[in-house]
Design an enzyme around this catalytic site. Sequence first.
Site, PDB file in Angstrom:
ATOM      1  N   GLY A  82      -9.553   0.360  45.288  1.00 28.23           N
ATOM      2  CA  GLY A  82      -8.629   0.160  44.233  1.00 28.23           C
ATOM      3  C   GLY A  82      -7.231   0.772  44.110  1.00 28.23           C
ATOM      4  CB  CYS A  83      -5.504  -0.064  40.609  1.00 31.93           C
ATOM      5  SG  CYS A  83      -6.623   0.602  39.362  1.00 31.93           S
ATOM      6  CG  PHE A  84      -6.443   5.442  39.522  1.00 31.35           C
ATOM      7  CD1 PHE A  84      -5.772   5.764  38.620  1.00 31.35           C
ATOM      8  CD2 PHE A  84      -7.668   4.676  38.760  1.00 31.35           C
ATOM      9  CE1 PHE A  84      -5.171   5.869  37.594  1.00 31.35           C
ATOM     10  CE2 PHE A  84      -7.442   5.174  36.545  1.00 31.35           C
ATOM     11  CZ  PHE A  84      -5.996   5.220  36.643  1.00 31.35           C
ATOM     12  CB  ALA A  85      -7.444   4.484  45.682  1.00 36.75           C
ATOM     13  CB  ALA A 134      -0.844   4.808  42.360  1.00 36.30           C
TER      14      ALA A 134
END
Length: 324
Positions: free
Chosen positions: A134-137, A139
């Site tokens: 995932g994107c948040f994951a 970063a």
Amino acid sequence: MIKAGIIGGSGYTGGELIRILLNHPNAKIDFVYSTTRAGKPIASAHQDLLGLTDLTFSGEINPAVDVVFLCLGHGNSTSFLNEHAFSASTKIIDLSNDFRLQADSTFNGKRFIYGLPELNRSAIASAEAIANPGCFATAIQLGLLPLAKAGLLANEVHVNAVTGSTGAGVGLSDTSHFSWRNNNVSWYKPFTHQHLGEIGESLNSFGNNVGKLLFLPNRGNFTRGILATAYTHFEGSLDEAKKLYSDFYADAVFTHMSEAEIHLKQVVNTNQCHIHLHKHEDLLLVTSAIDNLLKGASGQAVQNMNLMFGFPETEGLLLKAGVF
């Protein structure tokens, strides 16, 4: 030249994937599957590709492609693969959250490797299937993995991250309309975001004690990018922290340490992750920045494809940000 198929190509991640693959020297798009746009030009959904391709959306799949990218909504990849069979040699890269957790990583005889190259590069290179992070994951993990490996995350970790509106997808909602999002900032899913599961599994993969992760996601009034700040107790010096991170990312082609404070424009429209460290008393502040659609989704998917097929890891991904 490998043949690639894309399932669900009309959304943001599908559009970015098409853009990258059109310019990839070792991959050719064989089909872009859509149940609602079959027969229509790709540029009817992605106006930025007008004049760059004469491809149209397809209502059929080619089960013998070398690699297929699943750009479907969360929960839809499982049902799609149950209804559509690909050849035994077709590699699968899924951009949803269906197969990211260990408990969900085996499906129809294939094991989905968690596709964060900075963590699992060798396993990705020999994988049949990839669960794209995932994107948040992405970063947050890139900001914390060096500390986790060194056993220095035993205390609480406080994370605050803000994402652009494209993180919500192309579908409209009350919080994605321009009139609501513009000149506005808000939090959502405090301490319960769905990416916490995959983040926790990665941070705990080194076998060291990891403290409670307190994550507050925020909606930003911009379209692309994630800026994440994380802080936790750290006994060492700033120079020791910098060496820890530099050593961990010594072979990472897209993750770079910055001596200066970082901002989103450095990474938007690229597959880069930039990281900055700051020490205040006994706290270490880690700031990480990525483009949520590229390093947080489609760019990372192509990075994984490159590793799986033995291409240079940066192939097709040497993209420059526009900082002005």
